[in-house]
Design a protein around this motif. Structure first.
Motif, mmCIF file in Angstrom:
data_model
loop_
_atom_site.group_PDB
_atom_site.id
_atom_site.type_symbol
_atom_site.label_atom_id
_atom_site.label_comp_id
_atom_site.label_asym_id
_atom_site.label_seq_id
_atom_site.Cartn_x
_atom_site.Cartn_y
_atom_site.Cartn_z
ATOM 1 N N UNK A 1 0.831 -1.198 0.000
ATOM 2 C CA UNK A 1 0.000 0.000 0.000
ATOM 3 C C UNK A 1 0.870 1.253 0.000
ATOM 4 N N UNK A 2 0.321 2.318 -0.593
ATOM 5 C CA UNK A 2 1.000 3.607 -0.611
ATOM 6 C C UNK A 2 0.443 4.498 0.502
ATOM 7 N N UNK A 3 1.323 5.215 1.181
ATOM 8 C CA UNK A 3 0.892 6.158 2.212
ATOM 9 C C UNK A 3 1.766 7.402 2.161
ATOM 10 N N UNK A 4 1.156 8.534 2.473
ATOM 11 C CA UNK A 4 1.916 9.760 2.640
ATOM 12 C C UNK A 4 2.595 9.741 4.000
ATOM 13 N N UNK A 5 3.858 10.089 4.015
ATOM 14 C CA UNK A 5 4.604 10.116 5.280
ATOM 15 C C UNK A 5 5.282 11.468 5.440
ATOM 16 N N UNK A 6 5.021 12.117 6.556
ATOM 17 C CA UNK A 6 5.816 13.247 7.012
ATOM 18 C C UNK A 6 6.410 12.820 8.341
ATOM 19 N N UNK A 7 7.696 12.779 8.429
ATOM 20 C CA UNK A 7 8.340 12.161 9.593
ATOM 21 C C UNK A 7 8.237 12.994 10.873
ATOM 22 N N UNK A 8 7.577 14.160 10.830
ATOM 23 C CA UNK A 8 7.313 14.862 12.092
ATOM 24 C C UNK A 8 6.227 14.142 12.890
ATOM 25 N N UNK B 1 -13.508 2.022 12.880
ATOM 26 C CA UNK B 1 -12.261 2.553 13.430
ATOM 27 C C UNK B 1 -12.556 3.939 13.999
ATOM 28 N N UNK B 2 -12.717 4.020 15.317
ATOM 29 C CA UNK B 2 -13.041 5.286 15.980
ATOM 30 C C UNK B 2 -11.737 5.913 16.487
ATOM 31 N N UNK B 3 -11.431 7.086 15.972
ATOM 32 C CA UNK B 3 -10.129 7.698 16.227
ATOM 33 C C UNK B 3 -9.130 7.153 15.233
ATOM 34 N N UNK B 4 -9.461 7.292 13.955
ATOM 35 C CA UNK B 4 -8.703 6.621 12.891
ATOM 36 C C UNK B 4 -7.372 7.287 12.594
ATOM 37 N N UNK B 5 -7.212 8.543 13.011
ATOM 38 C CA UNK B 5 -6.004 9.290 12.709
ATOM 39 C C UNK B 5 -5.776 9.288 11.198
ATOM 40 N N UNK B 6 -4.568 9.010 10.728
ATOM 41 C CA UNK B 6 -4.298 9.093 9.295
ATOM 42 C C UNK B 6 -4.571 7.767 8.569
ATOM 43 N N UNK B 7 -5.162 6.802 9.295
ATOM 44 C CA UNK B 7 -5.635 5.590 8.651
ATOM 45 C C UNK B 7 -4.723 4.391 8.715
ATOM 46 N N UNK B 8 -3.746 4.396 9.609
ATOM 47 C CA UNK B 8 -2.813 3.268 9.690
ATOM 48 C C UNK B 8 -3.552 1.952 9.910
ATOM 49 N N UNK C 1 -12.736 10.158 12.143
ATOM 50 C CA UNK C 1 -11.634 11.009 12.593
ATOM 51 C C UNK C 1 -12.082 12.472 12.540
ATOM 52 N N UNK C 2 -12.115 13.164 13.685
ATOM 53 C CA UNK C 2 -12.625 14.544 13.702
ATOM 54 C C UNK C 2 -11.626 15.615 13.293
ATOM 55 N N UNK C 3 -10.343 15.387 13.483
ATOM 56 C CA UNK C 3 -9.344 16.436 13.277
ATOM 57 C C UNK C 3 -9.211 16.824 11.819
ATOM 58 N N UNK C 4 -9.486 18.071 11.442
ATOM 59 C CA UNK C 4 -9.454 18.456 10.019
ATOM 60 C C UNK C 4 -8.146 18.134 9.293
ATOM 61 N N UNK C 5 -6.968 18.520 9.818
ATOM 62 C CA UNK C 5 -5.745 18.219 9.055
ATOM 63 C C UNK C 5 -5.419 16.732 9.027
ATOM 64 N N UNK C 6 -5.751 16.032 10.093
ATOM 65 C CA UNK C 6 -5.454 14.597 10.160
ATOM 66 C C UNK C 6 -6.411 13.815 9.269
ATOM 67 N N UNK C 7 -7.693 14.195 9.290
ATOM 68 C CA UNK C 7 -8.664 13.522 8.422
ATOM 69 C C UNK C 7 -8.323 13.748 6.955
ATOM 70 N N UNK C 8 -7.785 14.923 6.631
ATOM 71 C CA UNK C 8 -7.355 15.186 5.261
ATOM 72 C C UNK C 8 -6.244 14.224 4.847
#
Length: 276
Positions: A50-57, A89-96, A114-121
């Motif tokens: 699978x492909x995923x976007x990663x920002x190491x911060x 998945x409740x609290x899915x974050x970036x979908x791991x 996932x409620x967090x706008x930047x994380x859900x994006x």
């Protein structure tokens, strides 16, 4: 000797090429601390293909460079989710874990919340990178509690990507109940629910009791003493009683997904507990 080795590894981190640090991380997940912060890439070997976007911060995204995420939880998901399962998945974050659920339940369905706008994006972007998996997943950008309303989403600056809901600080987000989402998604069964919501697991379960009683899903929820202390009352004891009263048994999660039954949650023996 072990401390000396760790010190030396940290000292040489700036000299380790980025691509080589990723290779080392995939060989041994304990070496993921060698990955430098602030690097961005599309990683194409998560869960093998699978492909995923990663920002190491983001610690979660660094962890995904190992090829998997949270081995103990992943083992539970592999054990209990089947090809035709309906999972939430409740609290899915970036979908791991959403991605893992959907890869397994390719003939079923995954509800990812996932409620967090930047994380859900970032969650939605990861799904777009994997069209076959995306077909299985329905995303709801809402928070969950025991009643409808509005709460505030705030990210932990010391642990980027990690966030919680509060009454008065952060970005305003819509909050619904789990029962409402189950009705909205027109689910006719639920096999598995994972809940990781930074101490609000009790409210999520209270808001989903009608669905839990009707469908009897396996419930895998975070149990960390720090959140019981933060909430100022025995939130996990209340969860135990709620589920025990409808004939659920509780199990602590050992390494590699092994389980041991517990008679209470007075003492937390693992960071997650499973109700069956």
């Amino acid at each position: 000797m072990k401390k000396i080795i760790v010190y030396l590894m940290v000292a040489i981190r700036p000299m380790v090429p980025f691509s080589f640090s990723i290779l080392l991380t995939r060989i041994d997940r304990r070496l993921r601390f060698l990955v430098p912060l602030g690097k961005e890439l599309v990683y194409n070997k998560y869960l093998n293909d699978l492909k995923v976007n990663v920002n190491t911060i983001y610690p979660i995204e660094r962890d995904m460079l190992t090829g998997t995420y949270d081995p103990d939880t992943s083992a539970i998901i592999k054990r209990f989710i089947k090809q035709d399962s309906i999972a939430i998945d409740v609290g899915a974050n970036i979908g791991a874990l959403t991605l893992l659920m959907a890869k397994i339940a390719n003939l079923g369905k995954v509800i990812s919340i996932e409620p967090g706008p930047p994380i859900c994006s970032r969650l939605k972007s990861n799904l777009e990178l994997n069209p076959e998996v995306q077909k299985v997943v329905e995303v709801f950008q809402v928070g969950l509690s025991n009643k409808k309303g509005e709460l505030f989403w705030a990210e932990d600056d010391s642990n980027r990507g990690n966030a919680g809901l509060s009454q008065d600080e952060g970005v305003a987000v819509i909050v619904h109940t789990l029962d409402y989402i189950v009705d909205l998604a027109k689910l006719e069964k639920i096999d598995f629910i994972k809940i990781d919501v930074e101490g609000m697991e009790l409210e999520v379960i209270k808001g989903g009791m009608d669905s839990i009683i009707k469908y009897r899903p396996i419930i895998y929820f975070e149990t960390m003493e720090a959140f019981r202390d933060y909430r100022g009352f025995d939130c996990y004891g209340e969860i135990f009683t709620l589920l025990h009263n409808i004939d659920y048994k509780h199990f602590t999660v050992l390494s590699d997904g092994k389980l041991a039954e517990v008679s209470s949650l007075d003492v937390l023996r693992s960071q997650n507990t499973i109700g069956i």
